[in-house]
Write an enzyme that holds these catalytic residues in place. Sequence first.
Site, PDB file in Angstrom:
ATOM      1  CE  LYS A 176      28.776 -22.813  88.022  1.00  0.00           C
ATOM      2  NZ  LYS A 176      28.529 -23.697  87.976  1.00  0.00           N
TER       3      LYS A 176
ATOM      4  NE  ARG B  35      21.981 -18.743  84.678  1.00  0.00           N
ATOM      5  CZ  ARG B  35      22.777 -20.073  85.140  1.00  0.00           C
ATOM      6  NH1 ARG B  35      22.892 -20.251  86.456  1.00  0.00           N
ATOM      7  NH2 ARG B  35      23.786 -19.764  84.197  1.00  0.00           N
TER       8      ARG B  35
ATOM      9  CB  SER C 152      26.774 -24.553  82.451  1.00  0.00           C
ATOM     10  OG  SER C 152      27.437 -24.640  83.300  1.00  0.00           O
TER      11      SER C 152
ATOM     12  CG  HIS D 192      28.953 -28.048  87.580  1.00  0.00           C
ATOM     13  ND1 HIS D 192      29.722 -28.035  86.114  1.00  0.00           N
ATOM     14  CD2 HIS D 192      29.004 -27.590  88.375  1.00  0.00           C
ATOM     15  CE1 HIS D 192      28.258 -27.135  85.925  1.00  0.00           C
ATOM     16  NE2 HIS D 192      28.181 -26.496  87.260  1.00  0.00           N
TER      17      HIS D 192
ATOM     18  CE1 TYR E  25      23.078 -12.314  83.768  1.00  0.00           C
ATOM     19  CE2 TYR E  25      23.513 -14.243  84.004  1.00  0.00           C
ATOM     20  CZ  TYR E  25      23.016 -13.640  83.398  1.00  0.00           C
ATOM     21  OH  TYR E  25      21.846 -14.166  83.715  1.00  0.00           O
TER      22      TYR E  25
ATOM     23  NE  ARG F 255      29.842 -20.430  84.385  1.00  0.00           N
ATOM     24  CZ  ARG F 255      29.939 -21.041  82.774  1.00  0.00           C
ATOM     25  NH1 ARG F 255      31.059 -21.185  82.726  1.00  0.00           N
ATOM     26  NH2 ARG F 255      29.069 -22.241  82.581  1.00  0.00           N
TER      27      ARG F 255
ATOM     28  CG  ASP G  18      25.762 -24.749  89.886  1.00  0.00           C
ATOM     29  OD1 ASP G  18      25.960 -26.259  89.124  1.00  0.00           O
ATOM     30  OD2 ASP G  18      27.068 -23.952  90.065  1.00  0.00           O
TER      31      ASP G  18
HETATM   32  C1  OXD Z   1      26.215 -22.284  85.682  1.00  0.00           C
HETATM   33  C2  OXD Z   1      25.771 -22.447  86.706  1.00  0.00           C
HETATM   34  O1  OXD Z   1      26.871 -21.776  84.662  1.00  0.00           O
HETATM   35  O2  OXD Z   1      25.538 -23.283  87.344  1.00  0.00           O
HETATM   36  O3  OXD Z   1      27.113 -23.679  85.823  1.00  0.00           O
HETATM   37  O4  OXD Z   1      25.231 -21.254  86.520  1.00  0.00           O
HETATM   38 MN    MN Z   2      26.548 -24.971  87.561  1.00  0.00          MN
END
Ligand code: OXD
Ligand code: MN
Length: 595
Positions: free
Chosen positions: A220, A379, A262, A240, A211, A70, A287
């Site tokens: 998000k 991931r 994260s 979150h 990505y 991110r 998440d």
């Molecule tokens: C983050 C995710 O970056 O859950 O928090 O991918």
């Molecule tokens: Mn996350």
Amino acid sequence: MDIMVKNEKLKTWIKEVADMCRPDAIHICDGSKKEYDGMMAMLIASGSAIALSKRPNSYLFRSDPSDVARVEDRTYISTTSKDEAGPTNNWIDPASLKATMKNLYNGCMKGRTMYVIPFSMGPIGSPIAKIGVEISDSPYVVVNMHIMTRVSSKVLELLGADGDFIPCLHSIGAPLEKGRKDVQWPCAPIESKYISHFPEENLIWSYGSGYGGNALLGKKCLALRIASAMARRESWMAEHMLILRLTNPEGRQYHIAAAFPSACGKTNLAMMKPSLEGWKCECIGDDIAWMKIGPDGRLYAINPENGFFGVGPGTSYSTNAMAMDTIKENTIFTNCALTDDGDIWWEGMTDDLPSHLIDWKGRDWTPSEKAEAAHPNARFTAAAAQCPVICKDWENPAGVPIDIFIFGGRRGSVVPLVYESLSWEHGVFLGATAASETTSANIGAVGNLRRDPFAMKPFCGYNMGDYFGHWLAMGEKLGGKAPRIFYVNWFRKNQDGKFLWPGFSENSRVLKWMCERVDGRAGADESPIGLLPKRGDLDLSGLDIARDDFEELMKVDSAEWHAEIPDIEAHFSLFGGRLPDSLKDQLTALKKRLG
Ligand code: OXD
Ligand code: MN
């Protein structure tokens, strides 16, 4: 298009976007297996995906080395007034941000197909679900959205002619000129990436990155940034947080929601195998939690997602066996290493290093190599339904009643393993001052301490000072039915830099204490920072932990905590007049208790 899309707003929007982005073709996604398989076949043929011979129906993608996480520096909350976005968000006013982005979007899909992805966050048709439509020129996004959200033509049916949805526009920002061969992972350079949110009109515009959270806009962007702003307007919560169900040996169930930044172990905790005899953990989400007050006045949580987008490195049969079983098949892997026999690998997956791999950049790798074989933010994308410990109620539209909130972060020092808040207001203070060492989930330096309130710093769609106020207001509404609030730190180290707590399954001991606190069955000691378990309160049976180490783990050192105060003050001063008085009072009270 006319056959499938009956919704007027959607028809108009598709036309507007197509006129601006000028794709070669438009594909309305139906979410079917046929569609997924067809897209994967195309991605393999183009060289973007590698089919893994060792894992059925699983694929490896390698991103461009500039597009691996991110991009918080390029993420915007664009509200009419800057103050509404607040001090923790990047802000550009909507008119100029839209003008800049329209320039970028102009012709950006030339040579590509524009996919229209109708999706539901939460079970399709449930009263708590929200409908989004993502337009994207990335087939990688389409296949990931198939797993992470509920993509279906049923969503279009549900929208009917005049139903509302959240428009999520995405482009990788890499038009393809006629006759040019595509690269493996097309994207735009960092300075023209924009991940933009317009919460006043429930609108998302993302440009330049393919990505994760930059591109899979249901996660998000919609389920946290836009949803948090909606939740504040409508008196609910978008957080979150993982959600889990813990069942004790007598069969009593507890529901826990936990917020960690994260890459701090939410997926591991959500699927934990308790080391304590007779205790059972089931996963509801790893998440995001959407929570509403139910008819009985308690807070009920649902997981709006359909899959896990989990961090690979560090995941193994000893740290998270349930995640390993979840990703045995039907999984998309990104930026993992490739083994010679057609499987994936990442650091921490096995004790022995493979003797040869192809690394995440596509180069030969042997153990003598200094660089990691998998990117630290590599991931996996896998359906939640594949998790062996998925809770039978994970899709129940009524949600599960939350008993316990946990906040935490990654702190090598200062913060003890666990403590309980003295009250809801004090719990909000703990969330508001949560701090953690930074990880590779965001582009930027790793290991620096930053305040990450409620693990929402990158995800809150409005002024964080008002968000603190929203938490306080929810507490008032919940009254005596509010969940209890705890703070944990699994990551404290001794002076030699070794972790003091084994973590993973052993965290069940900490959760057991919390459950017993809820039931009024476990004791605690008052300390200046909150309520701490005494040695006898925490079930350490069968665990080999030296007395000195335990004391070090639970230590609350006044001098160290005094040293935290200026940083908390500086953090609070960011919010000026938007900082609720009750949090100022909590800070004053903490100072007084520290003496
Ligand atoms: C983050 C995710 O970056 O859950 O928090 O991918
Ligand atoms: Mn996350």
